[in-house]
Design a protein around this motif. Structure first.
Motif, PDB file in Angstrom:
ATOM      1  N   GLN A 179       0.769  -1.251   0.118  1.00 50.73           N
ATOM      2  CA  GLN A 179       0.077   0.059   0.124  1.00 50.73           C
ATOM      3  C   GLN A 179       0.842   1.251   0.002  1.00 50.73           C
ATOM      4  O   GLN A 179       0.349   2.284  -0.590  1.00 50.73           O
ATOM      5  CB  GLN A 179      -0.945  -0.073   1.389  1.00 50.73           C
ATOM      6  CG  GLN A 179      -2.060  -0.626   1.508  1.00 50.73           C
ATOM      7  CD  GLN A 179      -2.983  -0.287   2.489  1.00 50.73           C
ATOM      8  OE1 GLN A 179      -2.466  -0.743   3.665  1.00 50.73           O
ATOM      9  NE2 GLN A 179      -3.831   0.441   2.546  1.00 50.73           N
ATOM     10  N   ARG A 190       3.744   0.935  -4.105  1.00 51.10           N
ATOM     11  CA  ARG A 190       2.228   0.770  -4.094  1.00 51.10           C
ATOM     12  C   ARG A 190       1.908   0.077  -5.584  1.00 51.10           C
ATOM     13  O   ARG A 190       2.350   0.399  -6.392  1.00 51.10           O
ATOM     14  CB  ARG A 190       1.458   1.885  -3.965  1.00 51.10           C
ATOM     15  CG  ARG A 190       0.064   1.826  -4.004  1.00 51.10           C
ATOM     16  CD  ARG A 190      -0.661   3.180  -3.719  1.00 51.10           C
ATOM     17  NE  ARG A 190      -2.167   2.864  -3.878  1.00 51.10           N
ATOM     18  CZ  ARG A 190      -2.854   2.514  -3.111  1.00 51.10           C
ATOM     19  NH1 ARG A 190      -2.325   1.995  -1.796  1.00 51.10           N
ATOM     20  NH2 ARG A 190      -4.032   2.273  -3.294  1.00 51.10           N
ATOM     21  N   LYS A 245      -9.784  -1.395 -10.266  1.00 53.28           N
ATOM     22  CA  LYS A 245      -9.040  -1.602  -9.051  1.00 53.28           C
ATOM     23  C   LYS A 245      -9.029  -2.877  -8.546  1.00 53.28           C
ATOM     24  O   LYS A 245     -10.130  -3.622  -8.218  1.00 53.28           O
ATOM     25  CB  LYS A 245      -9.585  -0.920  -7.829  1.00 53.28           C
ATOM     26  CG  LYS A 245      -8.752  -0.732  -6.511  1.00 53.28           C
ATOM     27  CD  LYS A 245      -8.825   0.222  -5.681  1.00 53.28           C
ATOM     28  CE  LYS A 245      -8.053   0.254  -4.527  1.00 53.28           C
ATOM     29  NZ  LYS A 245      -8.106   1.460  -3.402  1.00 53.28           N
ATOM     30  N   THR A 254      -3.991  -3.001  -4.593  1.00 48.03           N
ATOM     31  CA  THR A 254      -3.758  -1.655  -4.211  1.00 48.03           C
ATOM     32  C   THR A 254      -3.438  -0.942  -5.642  1.00 48.03           C
ATOM     33  O   THR A 254      -2.724  -0.047  -5.745  1.00 48.03           O
ATOM     34  CB  THR A 254      -2.630  -1.309  -3.306  1.00 48.03           C
ATOM     35  OG1 THR A 254      -1.505  -2.186  -3.837  1.00 48.03           O
ATOM     36  CG2 THR A 254      -2.902  -1.821  -1.929  1.00 48.03           C
ATOM     37  N   ARG A 312      -4.141   4.255   5.245  1.00 58.55           N
ATOM     38  CA  ARG A 312      -3.084   4.169   4.227  1.00 58.55           C
ATOM     39  C   ARG A 312      -3.867   4.169   2.662  1.00 58.55           C
ATOM     40  O   ARG A 312      -3.110   4.803   2.035  1.00 58.55           O
ATOM     41  CB  ARG A 312      -2.428   2.954   4.361  1.00 58.55           C
ATOM     42  CG  ARG A 312      -1.225   3.012   5.500  1.00 58.55           C
ATOM     43  CD  ARG A 312      -0.805   1.501   5.720  1.00 58.55           C
ATOM     44  NE  ARG A 312       0.184   1.577   6.726  1.00 58.55           N
ATOM     45  CZ  ARG A 312       0.778   0.538   7.674  1.00 58.55           C
ATOM     46  NH1 ARG A 312      -0.027  -0.630   7.222  1.00 58.55           N
ATOM     47  NH2 ARG A 312       1.694   0.664   8.675  1.00 58.55           N
ATOM     48  N   GLU A 313      -4.876   3.451   2.447  1.00 61.28           N
ATOM     49  CA  GLU A 313      -5.712   3.628   1.323  1.00 61.28           C
ATOM     50  C   GLU A 313      -5.994   4.742   0.862  1.00 61.28           C
ATOM     51  O   GLU A 313      -5.759   5.193  -0.229  1.00 61.28           O
ATOM     52  CB  GLU A 313      -6.659   2.711   1.416  1.00 61.28           C
ATOM     53  CG  GLU A 313      -6.957   1.747   0.066  1.00 61.28           C
ATOM     54  CD  GLU A 313      -5.891   1.007  -0.471  1.00 61.28           C
ATOM     55  OE1 GLU A 313      -4.698   0.806   0.238  1.00 61.28           O
ATOM     56  OE2 GLU A 313      -5.917   0.772  -1.829  1.00 61.28           O
ATOM     57  N   GLU A 344      -4.693   7.404  -2.450  1.00 58.67           N
ATOM     58  CA  GLU A 344      -5.634   7.449  -3.574  1.00 58.67           C
ATOM     59  C   GLU A 344      -6.010   8.959  -3.544  1.00 58.67           C
ATOM     60  O   GLU A 344      -6.283   9.438  -4.740  1.00 58.67           O
ATOM     61  CB  GLU A 344      -6.890   6.644  -3.451  1.00 58.67           C
ATOM     62  CG  GLU A 344      -6.470   5.058  -3.731  1.00 58.67           C
ATOM     63  CD  GLU A 344      -7.377   4.303  -4.561  1.00 58.67           C
ATOM     64  OE1 GLU A 344      -8.768   4.720  -4.213  1.00 58.67           O
ATOM     65  OE2 GLU A 344      -7.064   3.282  -5.243  1.00 58.67           O
ATOM     66  N   TYR A 390     -11.539  -0.328  -1.100  1.00 56.67           N
ATOM     67  CA  TYR A 390     -12.054   1.272  -1.224  1.00 56.67           C
ATOM     68  C   TYR A 390     -11.443   2.079  -2.328  1.00 56.67           C
ATOM     69  O   TYR A 390     -10.469   1.934  -2.348  1.00 56.67           O
ATOM     70  CB  TYR A 390     -11.405   1.589   0.371  1.00 56.67           C
ATOM     71  CG  TYR A 390     -11.864   0.857   1.083  1.00 56.67           C
ATOM     72  CD1 TYR A 390     -13.262   0.504   1.499  1.00 56.67           C
ATOM     73  CD2 TYR A 390     -11.128  -0.010   2.193  1.00 56.67           C
ATOM     74  CE1 TYR A 390     -13.809  -0.231   2.567  1.00 56.67           C
ATOM     75  CE2 TYR A 390     -11.386  -0.857   3.183  1.00 56.67           C
ATOM     76  CZ  TYR A 390     -12.752  -0.810   3.404  1.00 56.67           C
ATOM     77  OH  TYR A 390     -13.258  -1.763   4.391  1.00 56.67           O
ATOM     78  N   GLN A 391     -12.476   2.671  -3.156  1.00 56.37           N
ATOM     79  CA  GLN A 391     -11.865   3.385  -4.262  1.00 56.37           C
ATOM     80  C   GLN A 391     -12.573   4.680  -4.087  1.00 56.37           C
ATOM     81  O   GLN A 391     -13.464   5.096  -3.779  1.00 56.37           O
ATOM     82  CB  GLN A 391     -12.260   2.738  -5.673  1.00 56.37           C
ATOM     83  CG  GLN A 391     -13.895   2.853  -5.844  1.00 56.37           C
ATOM     84  CD  GLN A 391     -14.068   4.069  -6.920  1.00 56.37           C
ATOM     85  OE1 GLN A 391     -13.052   4.710  -7.197  1.00 56.37           O
ATOM     86  NE2 GLN A 391     -15.386   3.935  -7.187  1.00 56.37           N
TER      87      GLN A 391
END
Lengths: 418, 307
Positions: free
Chosen positions: A230, A299, A336, A339, B27-28, B32, B176-177
């Motif tokens: 990530q 990532r 998606k 990650t 973190r995600e 993003e 998770y987008q």
């Protein structure tokens, strides 16, 4: 009370509209005393205001104004319950066909599905659709509440007929454990306490079945260790560690891992979780790891132990389409996976699932809530497992490039029943 | 953080899983989104969120600022805690002031003692626009309220800051987008699956600091609208109200004129964990005037863009 991770069970309700999913969950929460006094008072006040009796148990989870006005569930409600032996995260899902995407949201992280159906109506099309989606999503254990037994005068023959129909479908879909239970959610019979109206039934109540079942976690996987990276953490003194949530098998310090898609072999030199350094980590833990060799990992890359996943730009998949507009082969989308986000297209639509027969028919498009078999092509290489081996590295979502809406849930490979 | 090495991989309890999930979400979203911010009220949930954020990016500094939407009606102990916590984590603090929104005529002035809870929404949305934030972390939990029980972990807000509960994005697995178009933003709730008891067990395990008002202490209170309100700059005794000196603590922290105290002798984290485990009234039901305006008070505020 602290509970081991294995004592946490995530369950989702599954079944057609008006068969009583929300009422059953409301009953379960009320009868196990999970609701606070003021929450119960608020449900009673809302019931009186809408003229639906003393206590409409569906209002425990149907918390939106529109849901209470229409008497339906629109979106998933998450509720939390604890008994002396288990903690439960309950996703109460909508039954209406229009909100299938929300049901899939609730079921995608479920260890177990609690199927609710009306004994007088049997297995409806939407029940079939939900069970099909739950099976596709990898749920292996179902508890089947055959509801509204009070409306058929607690008839064993009515119960047996519905159970036969349901069991046939569940076997076709490959569920490994099916536990049918006759209940009346409205009257609280066989939900928490055993019922006195059901002399002919010797099995568990819904709560007893939930406490006893051995469903395994949805993050459980038959694959090797998988750590989708990530974020790269720069350590004091110059080194780097690679952060992500582990899934698949347990990862140990000293394990040989392969960085993918670059295909570079290296060794895990350290593992750190939120509690500090550790020698090993299990699926579901967020960790960061040190590597023996300098790499340019970042990532979107993935660290794996053998057997290794597949690196590919084209693969077969099963998709549930949630977009409002139908989709055809050739459609460009964003994808998606773990990650990584990449441009993608549906290269080929090889079939559409007929929910009634579970057969795959030829088709030129997927309409809202259709399930299709497709070939996906991506701009960047992905590192994938078959979904049945790993629900994290085997899953992806498709995203509309203009609205950014999530328009499909995708699973790498093809379910055995299709 | 403990320095000893954890030996067995099965030494994982439900708090480890909740912590891991929250760190994963933090973190995600940071990966993003272009410009996230962490909403910090000084309450226990946002304290846990800040603690988790520090863990998620350690040993690096926080990759986003911390924003306090300041109604100007705070408990002084909470402001002290805010400043300590921000300094301890080396975070950058942004204060969005409801008083400034009032002075600029963005919202009507409710008077010096009037409730400012709902006004925060305008201040919050103005600050998100002014700073260009595209994601805001919040400490909301699904067990707090029936509308929050319905909300996604990554919750989309349109260009007007509104939440549409009928059109939430599907949220499959843990994919998770967080992509949004300019002007739109996300709210991200890493503590969605935590219960009040989980929060307190975690605070105890991590031995975290909290504002002093969470622990039992003696205080002058008046009884109003079924709540025990602390007498102070924002709550003056009205005619007929008797000022009592009682041993109380606060279960939630909101505006001083809308947040009730509970009778309690729980003066340590262990005592609070025991008290919460046996509670028969919910935290918001016991203590929050802002939730009592109507059956769907939280949903109505959330639709407008509230936390």
């Amino acid at each position: 009370m602290k509970l081991a991770a294995k004592d946490l069970l995530r369950l989702a309700t599954v079944g057609s509209v008006d068969d009583g999913k929300s009422t059953l969950i409301g009953r379960l929460l009320v009868d196990t005393r999970q609701l606070f006094d003021d929450q119960l008072d608020a449900v009673a006040a809302a019931s009186e205001k809408r003229g639906v009796g003393d206590l409409d148990l569906s209002f425990v989870t149907d918390g939106l104004r529109a849901e209470r006005e229409q008497g339906i569930t629109i979106d998933v409600a998450y509720r939390y319950a604890a008994t002396p032996t288990r903690k439960f995260i309950i996703a109460d899902c909508p039954g209406h066909v229009q909100y299938t995407r929300n049901m899939a949201t609730g079921a995608s992280t479920a260890d177990l599905a609690l199927v609710v159906l009306n004994v007088a109506h049997g297995v409806k099309e939407q029940t079939r659709r939900h069970l099909c989606i739950a099976a596709l999503l990898g749920v292996r254990t179902i508890i089947v509440a055959v509801n509204k037994m009070d409306e058929v005068n607690w008839s064993e023959s009515a119960y047996v007929a519905v159970v036969d129909e349901l069991t046939t479908l569940a076997n076709e879909l490959g569920f490994e454990s099916v536990t049918p239970i006759p209940v009346s959610a409205l009257l609280g019979e066989n939900v928490v306490e055993r019922s006195s109206h059901l002399d002919w039934y010797a099995g568990p109540s819904v709560l007893q079945a939930l406490e006893a079942c051995d469903a395994g976690s949805w993050t459980h996987a038959g694959s090797g260790s998988r750590l989708p990276i990530q974020w790269v953490l720069r350590q004091n003194g110059g080194g780097r560690t690679y952060a992500g949530m582990l899934n698949g098998s347990t990862l140990h310090e000293g394990d040989t891992v392969t960085l993918l898609p670059a295909n570079i072999e290296t060794t895990i030199t350290s593992i750190t979780s939120g509690s500090g350094p550790r020698h090993a980590a299990t699926a579901g833990l967020s960790i960061d790891v040190g590597l023996a060799d300098e790499t340019d990992a970042g990532r979107g890359d993935l660290l794996a132990t053998s057997p290794l996943p597949t690196v590919t730009k084209e693969f077969e998949a099963t998709v549930c389409w949630f977009g409002e507009q139908p989709v055809r082969a050739g459609q460009r989308l964003r994808l998606k996976h773990t990650t990584k986000v990449t441009p993608a297209r549906i290269r080929e639509l090889s079939g559409v699932v007929d929910i009634e027969t579970l057969s795959v028919e030829a088709g030129t498009q997927l309409a809202t809530n259709d399930i299709g078999l497709v070939t996906i092509q991506t701009a960047d290489a992905l590192v994938v497992d078959d979904y049945r081996d790993n629900r994290v590295t085997g899953s992806f979502v498709l995203i509309d490039e203009v609205t950014n809406a999530t328009v499909a849930a995708g699973m790498v490979g093809r379910a055995s029943f299709l | 953080m403990t320095a000893s090495i954890l030996q067995a991989p099965d030494m994982t309890d439900h708090l480890d899983l909740l912590e891991s999930h929250a760190i994963f979400i933090l973190r995600e979203v940071v990966a993003e989104c272009e410009k996230p911010v962490l909403l910090f009220s000084g309450g226990k949930d946002s304290a846990v969120l800040l603690h988790l954020a520090a863990k998620a990016f350690a040993p690096q500094s926080l990759p986003f600022p911390v924003m306090h939407v300041d109604t100007g009606q705070n408990f002084p102990e909470v402001l002290d805690f805010r400043d300590d916590a921000v300094a301890r984590h080396g975070a950058r603090l942004v204060v969005a002031s409801v008083q400034e929104s009032i002075d600029q005529g963005r919202v009507a002035d409710p008077g010096p003692l009037g409730p400012r809870n709902r006004l925060q929404t305008v201040t919050l949305l103005d600050a998100i626009t002014a700073h260009g934030f595209d994601a805001a972390f919040g400490g909301a939990r699904r067990d707090e309220d029936k509308a929050r029980a319905k909300e996604r972990i990554l919750s989309f807000r349109d260009a007007f800051g509104q939440w549409d509960p009928r059109q939430q994005r599907p949220e499959l697995w843990q994919l998770y987008q967080g992509r949004v178009n300019p002007g739109e933003h996300l709210r991200a709730f890493p503590l969605s699956d935590w219960t009040e008891l989980d929060i307190w067990q975690y605070i105890e395990r991590e031995n975290m600091a909290l504002p002093k008002i969470y622990f039992a202490h003696e205080r002058e209170v008046v009884r109003r609208d079924g709540m025990l309100l602390a007498v102070g700059p924002f709550v003056e005794p009205r005619p007929g109200e008797e000022v009592e000196r009682l041993v109380v603590r606060f279960r939630t922290v909101g505006d001083a004129n809308l947040t009730g105290a509970v009778l309690s002798n729980a003066a340590t984290l262990a005592a609070i964990v025991n008290e919460i485990a046996l509670a028969n009234v919910s935290e918001r039901g016991a203590t929050r005037g802002d939730d009592k305006f109507s059956e769907t008070a939280m949903e109505d505020r959330k639709r407008e863009g509230y936390f």
